[in-house]
Design an enzyme around this catalytic site. Structure first.
Site, PDB file in Angstrom:
ATOM      1  N   TYR A 143       0.799  -1.246   0.044  1.00 31.28           N
ATOM      2  CA  TYR A 143      -0.061  -0.133  -0.130  1.00 31.28           C
ATOM      3  C   TYR A 143       0.771   1.269   0.038  1.00 31.28           C
ATOM      4  O   TYR A 143       1.757   1.210   0.749  1.00 31.28           O
ATOM      5  CB  TYR A 143      -0.976   0.169   1.325  1.00 31.28           C
ATOM      6  CG  TYR A 143      -1.776   0.972   1.247  1.00 31.28           C
ATOM      7  CD1 TYR A 143      -2.964   1.398   0.635  1.00 31.28           C
ATOM      8  CD2 TYR A 143      -1.635   2.259   2.207  1.00 31.28           C
ATOM      9  CE1 TYR A 143      -4.023   2.206   0.754  1.00 31.28           C
ATOM     10  CE2 TYR A 143      -2.244   3.349   2.293  1.00 31.28           C
ATOM     11  CZ  TYR A 143      -3.616   3.382   1.492  1.00 31.28           C
ATOM     12  OH  TYR A 143      -4.510   4.384   1.674  1.00 31.28           O
ATOM     13  N   ASP A 238       9.287   2.737  -0.376  1.00 35.53           N
ATOM     14  CA  ASP A 238       8.469   3.324   0.385  1.00 35.53           C
ATOM     15  C   ASP A 238       8.786   3.044   1.615  1.00 35.53           C
ATOM     16  O   ASP A 238       8.412   1.905   2.268  1.00 35.53           O
ATOM     17  CB  ASP A 238       6.907   2.832  -0.166  1.00 35.53           C
ATOM     18  CG  ASP A 238       5.866   3.431   0.754  1.00 35.53           C
ATOM     19  OD1 ASP A 238       6.094   4.067   1.710  1.00 35.53           O
ATOM     20  OD2 ASP A 238       4.599   3.224   0.401  1.00 35.53           O
ATOM     21  N   LYS A 266       4.541   8.980   8.536  1.00 37.60           N
ATOM     22  CA  LYS A 266       4.528   8.490   9.918  1.00 37.60           C
ATOM     23  C   LYS A 266       5.570   9.125  10.869  1.00 37.60           C
ATOM     24  O   LYS A 266       5.493  10.104  11.400  1.00 37.60           O
ATOM     25  CB  LYS A 266       4.427   6.905   9.999  1.00 37.60           C
ATOM     26  CG  LYS A 266       3.401   6.471   8.993  1.00 37.60           C
ATOM     27  CD  LYS A 266       3.173   4.967   8.882  1.00 37.60           C
ATOM     28  CE  LYS A 266       1.997   4.490   8.108  1.00 37.60           C
ATOM     29  NZ  LYS A 266       0.469   4.675   8.632  1.00 37.60           N
TER      30      LYS A 266
HETATM   31  N1  HOZ Z   1      -4.030   2.787   5.960  1.00 36.35           N
HETATM   32  C1  HOZ Z   1      -3.261   3.058   7.211  1.00 36.35           C
HETATM   33  C2  HOZ Z   1      -2.665   1.764   7.831  1.00 36.35           C
HETATM   34  N2  HOZ Z   1      -1.899   0.845   6.722  1.00 36.35           N
HETATM   35  C3  HOZ Z   1      -4.453   3.398   8.122  1.00 36.35           C
HETATM   36  C4  HOZ Z   1      -4.252   4.863   8.666  1.00 36.35           C
HETATM   37  C5  HOZ Z   1      -5.619   4.946   9.454  1.00 36.35           C
HETATM   38  O1  HOZ Z   1      -6.726   4.350   9.562  1.00 36.35           O
HETATM   39  O2  HOZ Z   1      -5.292   5.851  10.567  1.00 36.35           O
END
Ligand code: HOZ
Length: 428
Positions: A143, A238, A266
């Site tokens: 992702y 990434d 992050k």
């Molecule tokens: N896509 C995020 C984790 N892989 C989730 C982010 C969230 O819901 O804060």
């Protein structure tokens, strides 16, 4: 008792799609009511009903030092008094860029943005602008945020909700996204040769964290590097999850692989909305205003976001023992989980790398999306709720990595292992 959370969720669904601002948070795949958080400190979350949880999400990665880390909070308060945004350059942005470049390998120039999605989207555009090619190779179950080009066979929420095709993404965009299995160099080689001279970049999570935690096999990342070198393809790592988490220099440092472009999110923002992309001078100088590959943002380099990120990164740079401590804690947790899960006598796999870890209820190694998706996620869902009832907050999906933070104590880890032991007794 989660009465307040229930009431808030009912209310939220009347004004917010699904009651949440990011899909996995809705608990839709595990069922039940999402917990509404009131505040957090150190390793603990406190919900709207006053329940305390040991947190293994760490805001999906950023809170590596624990919640409400005092130097970060103090710096945010101090800088907020000077104004929360200028839309003009600041000394802080220069210091932030210099700090990042001093910590990570292979980054000559770095551009700040406001999220990991933006970072990956911009890196892809840059790779296309630099090479004059259109296609991107990504891996199934990875992702890279929610930009159109990446939402093909993606992990995280798309895997959680079994979304194979995203309406709204044009066929043209989807056709330019080629997908291989993670850890499968043969498939990558085949895609490259079928699309000779057309592939702008290969993008990978060095350690995958959006199908649970899945490790790169020996030689895989090195193989990608070699293919990119041979074919003039830009290698994008990434590091939104792994950057500043696996080591001060992220996976590039930890695994010894050089990327051409690297993306961050992050941890880089210390809990504020920050992303960044950077890399080699010869590629980065194509970004506007140096070049014509356009990318911009009103809140890019926002002073409050920058100070939170700067204090977090500086703390990590000056205290490398944090990484040793985090690793030791995660291995302790892994060993404890391993012991109680073995006694349960049902198949399981624990994947761990540094402070990233996850459990798949599977009888075969989890090395790619196919093996991750064939685990027994019905068991995971029961396990999740049983742990939540015991005050342990895990990601509400088997397709997400757990992230440890350094505020976790060994007592917290023991409490977690005990909760797993008790939970397993409730699962059949
Ligand atoms: N896509 C995020 C984790 N892989 C989730 C982010 C969230 O819901 O804060």
């Amino acid at each position: 008792m989660i009465e307040q959370s229930k009431q808030l969720f009912d209310r939220a669904q009347k004004s917010i799609p699904g009651g949440v601002n990011s899909p996995v948070r809705a608990f839709k795949s595990v069922g039940g009511t999402p917990i509404f958080i009131d505040k957090a400190k150190g390793a603990y979350l406190y919900d709207a009903d006053g329940n305390r949880y040991i947190d293994y999400i760490s805001s999906w990665g950023p809170m590596i030092l624990g919640h409400a880390y005092e130097p970060v909070v103090n710096a945010i308060c101090e800088h907020a008094a000077y104004s929360t945004s200028y839309g003009a350059p600041t000394k802080l942005e220069v210091e932030m860029a210099e700090l990042i470049i001093s910590m990570v390998p292979n980054v000559d120039l770095i551009r700040m943005v406001s999220s990991g999605t933006e970072a990956c989207m911009s890196a892809l555009r840059l790779a296309r602008g630099f090479t004059g090619r259109n296609k991107v190779i990504k891996f199934e179950g990875h992702y890279h945020g929610h930009a159109d080009s990446f939402l093909v066979k993606a992990g995280s929420g798309l895997a959680t909700f079994s979304i194979q095709q995203v309406p709204g993404i044009t066929a043209g965009v989807a056709n330019d996204t080629l997908v291989a299995s993670y850890n499968n160099l043969e498939q990558v080689r085949a895609l490259v040769s079928e699309n000779k001279g057309e592939v702008a970049c290969i993008i990978t999570e060095p350690v995958a964290g959006n199908m649970g935690c899945v490790l790169p096999e020996a030689g895989f990342l090195e193989g990608l590097r070699q293919i990119c070198d041979e074919e003039g393809i830009v290698l994008i790592m990434d590091e939104v999850m792994t950057g500043f988490r696996l080591a001060p220099g992220g996976a590039q440092e930890k695994l010894g692989i050089k990327a051409d472009l690297v993306t961050y999110g992050k941890v880089i923002g210390g809990g504020m909305p920050v992303g960044a992309f950077g890399g080699k001078l010869e590629i980065m100088e194509h970004i506007a205003p140096l070049g014509n590959v356009y990318q911009a943002g009103t809140l890019s380099g926002n002073p409050i976001a920058m100070i939170a990120g700067y204090i977090t990164l500086q703390t990590l740079k000056e205290n490398p023992s944090i990484y040793t401590e985090l690793n030791e804690k995660t291995v302790y947790l892994k060993n404890g989980l391993d012991k109680v899960l073995k006694a349960w006598e049902q198949p399981f796999i624990i994947n761990q790398f540094g402070s990233m870890i996850s459990i798949h209820f599977s009888d075969h190694p989890v090395t790619d999306f196919t093996s991750a998706a064939s685990a027994n996620n019905k068991i995971f869902n029961k396990f999740f709720h049983s742990m939540l009832d015991r005050g342990i907050y895990l990601p509400p999906s088997a397709f997400e990595s757990w992230f440890l933070n350094n505020a976790l104590s060994y007592e917290d880890l023991d409490e977690t292992i005990k909760a797993v032991e008790e939970s397993l007794k409730t699962i059949n």
